[in-house]
Enzyme design. Structure first.
Site, PDB file in Angstrom:
ATOM      1  N   ASP A 174      49.140  39.564  36.193  1.00 12.46           N
ATOM      2  CA  ASP A 174      49.356  38.207  35.717  1.00 12.46           C
ATOM      3  C   ASP A 174      50.698  38.095  34.997  1.00 12.46           C
ATOM      4  OD1 ASP A 174      48.769  35.539  35.107  1.00 12.46           O
ATOM      5  OD2 ASP A 174      47.690  36.065  33.278  1.00 12.46           O
ATOM      6  N   HIS A 257      51.745  31.538  40.838  1.00 12.61           N
ATOM      7  CA  HIS A 257      50.453  31.038  40.380  1.00 12.61           C
ATOM      8  C   HIS A 257      49.906  29.933  41.281  1.00 12.61           C
ATOM      9  CE1 HIS A 257      50.722  33.478  36.755  1.00 12.61           C
ATOM     10  NE2 HIS A 257      49.442  33.208  36.596  1.00 12.61           N
ATOM     11  N   HIS A 260      48.253  31.848  43.877  1.00 13.35           N
ATOM     12  CA  HIS A 260      46.962  32.310  43.334  1.00 13.35           C
ATOM     13  C   HIS A 260      45.910  31.219  43.472  1.00 13.35           C
ATOM     14  CE1 HIS A 260      44.005  31.837  40.112  1.00 13.35           C
ATOM     15  NE2 HIS A 260      43.774  33.113  40.303  1.00 13.35           N
ATOM     16  N   HIS A 274      41.980  37.646  38.477  1.00 11.17           N
ATOM     17  CA  HIS A 274      43.100  36.718  38.508  1.00 11.17           C
ATOM     18  C   HIS A 274      44.414  37.460  38.768  1.00 11.17           C
ATOM     19  CE1 HIS A 274      45.727  33.442  37.293  1.00 11.17           C
ATOM     20  NE2 HIS A 274      46.245  34.188  36.330  1.00 11.17           N
TER      21      HIS A 274
END
Length: 389
Positions: A174, A257, A260, A274
């Site tokens: 992350d 992101h 993601h 995540h």
């Protein structure tokens, strides 16, 4: 027309260290007198005694509501009702990213203050002024933005060291995206999650998080495998949590992101953390940018050594999963997604092509550098869902 501004957001106080949770009550008492704790049963099983003791020492009540798996709209609304029922004036989220996010969202709706107590350094959720809401199946639904950050973020590095190392690995995935996305946002002069143009401060903190991770991740992960708190672990926890949190919020998000979020549309990825999905997003962003070959190769080597996926194979997808890949590309490029902070236009087809390209690219680099061939990841522990973004 409103004049563009530059802005930085941050939590009121950040506390980190070995045994820090034993002082939670001391810091919460400075914020409110009637706390409501949100924590799942697993986390409460290993942290509840220390939290209870610290609250007792600060003459605070111990009122706890159990958390499930996902920060859904219904879960947040139920927490608001509990806040009103118990007349709480501060909500304390103790646990993973979704627990923390649910507490933030409920605290905002109820008009009270909120505290983040992450028990893993798996996301930069705890410091931010936003929450991610999922549906019951774990698919991304929306971001919810708040006018302020948590009043307190407290993280006990011994608890982090006692947790399965996979969670810390996820935090690296992350946090590594923070600099990649912040530099893209700065190049585009795009709007950040703080609601303004990027600041030098936000961008610099994003870069610092990247540098600290590259220097400390591998020794810190080894320390956690032995449940040890070392200087390398302290530095990595700060990079994963505080530096990355400030860096993404005030430096900006971009393609990694957004991809993601797109990946959550593929059922094959639902068992992944995540950070594992974000690392695939980072890989795809580097491809979309046409980043220098050496930078991509080094990124593949480093994240492979950390234990993060760099191929579709590792996240349960193949080049033949056309339907899922198209769904990912479409979701990643929806209007309002952060992929539009890239300094060039990115289409759904561009995302699909980038995702497909990383399979052969990563395999060839890993072979050339003597790294293991990709295999599908098997999630050994319950996924820690994103809180911050």
């Amino acid at each position: 027309m409103t004049t563009p501004i530059r802005t930085v957001m941050s939590p009121g106080r950040y506390v980190q260290g070995k045994g820090a949770i034993e002082r939670l009550g001391e810091f919460v008492a400075q914020i409110g007198s009637s706390p409501l704790i949100v924590s799942d049963d697993v986390v409460w099983g290993f942290a509840g005694e220390q939290v209870t003791a610290s609250f007792a020492a600060a003459d605070l009540r111990v009122e706890r509501v159990a958390f499930g798996k996902f920060a859904t709209a219904a879960v947040v609304d139920a927490l608001v009702e509990k806040i009103l029922e118990t007349k709480a004036d501060v909500i304390v989220g103790v646990g993973g990213g979704s627990t923390v996010d649910a507490a933030k969202a409920a605290g905002y709706l109820a008009g009270i203050r909120w505290v983040s107590v992450p028990t893993v350094a798996s996301t930069d959720a705890p410091t931010s002024a936003l929450a991610v809401i999922y549906n019951e199946e774990g698919e991304f639904v929306e971001y919810r933005f708040f006018p302020r950050n948590p009043d307190l973020v407290l993280i006990d590095t011994q608890i982090v060291a006692n947790a399965p190392v996979e969670f810390l690995i996820a935090g690296v995935g992350d946090a590594l995206a923070t600099w990649l996305e912040a530099r893209a946002t700065a190049a585009a002069n795009a709007t950040t999650m703080a609601g303004g143009l990027p600041t030098q401060t936000g961008t610099a903190l994003a870069k610092l998080s990247w540098d600290v991770i590259w220097e400390n991740a591998l020794p810190a992960l080894d320390a956690v495998r032995d449940n040890l708190v070392t200087p390398a672990l302290e530095k990595l926890v700060e990079a994963n949590t505080l530096l990355s949190g400030l860096g993404f919020e005030s430096g900006g998000l971009a393609a990694a992101h957004a991809i993601h979020n797109g990946l959550t549309a593929a059922p094959q990825t639902h068992g992944l953390t995540h950070g594992q999905k974000v690392n695939i997003g980072s890989m795809a962003q580097l491809v979309l940018e046409g980043a220098p070959r050496a930078e991509i190769e080094d990124f593949i080597e480093f994240t492979t050594l950390v234990g993060l996926p760099t191929t579709l194979t590792e996240i349960g997808l193949t080049l033949d999963d056309e339907k899922e890949l198209q769904a990912i590309g479409k979701a990643a490029t929806l209007p309002g997604e952060t992929i539009h902070n890239m300094p060039f236009v990115v289409t759904a087809d561009d995302v699909v092509d980038a995702l497909k390209s990383i399979e052969r690219l990563s395999r060839s680099v890993r072979k050339a550098r003597g790294l293991p061939a990709p295999v599908k990841y098997v999630q050994k522990h319950a996924p820690v869902l994103v809180g911050a973004h």
